[in-house]
Design an enzyme around this catalytic site. Sequence first.
Site: not given
Ligand SMILES: O=P(O)(O)OC[C@H]1O[C@](O)(CO)[C@@H](O)[C@@H]1O
Length: 531
Positions: A212, A218, A270, A357, A388, A503
């Site tokens: 988003k 990552e 998100g 969250e 289990h 971050k």
């Molecule tokens: O869709 P993006 O902007 O990559 O964010 C991924 C995720 O990282 C966060 O902003 C933080 O964990 C979440 O709220 C979100 O779903």
Amino acid sequence: MGSISYRNLDQCESFHALLKEKGGASLREVLTPERVGSYQVPAGGGLFYNYAAKAVDERILSLLSDLAKEQQLLEKYRALLAGEVMNTGEKRKVLHHLQRGELAGPVVHEGVNLREFYVEQHEKAFEFARKVHEGVVRGPSGAPFTTVVQIGIGGSDLGPRALYYALEGYVRATKGALPMEARFISNVDPDDAAAVLSSIDPARTLFILVSKSGTTQETLTNAALVSSFLREKGITEPKRQMVVVTSKTSPLAQDPDYLAGFYIDDFIGGRYSATSPVGGVVLSLALGPEVFQELLAGAHEADRSALEPDPRKNAAMLDALIGVYERNVLNHPATAILPYSQALHRFPAHLQQLDMESNGKRVNRWGEPVAYPTGPIIFGEPGTNGQHSFYQLLHQGTDIVPLQFIGFVEGQTGFDREIDGSTSQQKLNANLAAQIVAFAKGKDAEDQNKHFPGGRPSSLLYGGRLTPRTAGALLAHYENKVMFQGFLWNINSFDQEGVQLGKVLTKEVLAGTPTDPVLTAYARILGVRRS
Ligand SMILES: O=P(O)(O)OC[C@H]1O[C@](O)(CO)[C@@H](O)[C@@H]1O
């Protein structure tokens, strides 16, 4: 719409009345066959919310209804649907419900009817999926796409992945085969991408880059890793087999080289985005557009049922109220999600983000610290596996953990056999029924090591079968439960400042400029050497 007054939970008279009911109802006394049949309410999508085994009685339920009215839960829900700014931390509207239907009239922002924008993006995804399935859109070598890989993390991964696993068995059983196989890359751990890339045919794989913000380290790293992998396989223009799902304001939205782009706006959080193109593109490709449309319809049914004014007839609101009673009156810090459906094996992970969250907050909507507990710790695994694993603690541990069971009368695939006088589905649901009663009523024994105290409360969300409509309703039920609990605690459930510090420190380590010597020491022992 009447005026809304916001107040903290401990400023509510009905909450203080509830505090006098701190022992909760005795399950051994109140849990009767009649109550099993009457303490339940439709939740939409063919689901029922059964709360017979919760530690509540008519007096507590009446006080909880008073609390719902005092905290104006319905008015706040309606205000959110109508586009009021309910994300007070980021000063944004909260419009994920509008992805599946309009319940409070049009929401227009800067001259744009947002429902029309959301429908347009869904239709674009459906059309794109059809073209891929028909071979009109193909890979660079001319081969048809047979596999789709979503690259994303958090809400750009957990909900879509949980829904894919929830419904792939249903689609294989009803259609004979999946339109496409889906895979997911989320962790920056290169072994995550390696495992997926070793299992695909690069020329026949379509990638969906989902972020988003368009800035998540990552996801951008994994996109670059995948691109370099494709180039090594002779695919000179990797972006020609990548589509993006992002917000219109993100850096990813400006790159015309991608095969296609699908957009969301800043009003879709998100963890609330699974019914937006964040889930819609991959699910339409892998399961079929009509499956995603049925999922949207089920979610819309749940959203509509959450508008029921009487809390005793509003499943999401009642689930939220009882959860707050367990958290703030009975003082239980955790709750477990136990789906007796292997198809829902990633659903607890999605709910961890959705709930923790959203409501893992220490300040109220105005930024003032609150003097009471808020969001619970969420964990869970499918039954019967959990039996289990961690049920020992749940049955005989020193803490009571309220439980949220999910179950279905029928399996998804029809594959089953009668063995030793019963089918596997019957064995699964016999275990579910047995666990509810064992937790609630326990069993006395002289030998304390064999004594089951009972008094472990549980709810049961159940339906006939896990279908796309039911899966949509299940997803929306929990989104609405979390929303109502945020209203009860007077916190902002729609931002996530708590993820920012990690971050910042990561960036310092990778830039070789950690300001904290302890951070430097950990980076050193973990081999993060930067020049
Ligand atoms: O869709 P993006 O902007 O990559 O964010 C991924 C995720 O990282 C966060 O902003 C933080 O964990 C979440 O709220 C979100 O779903």
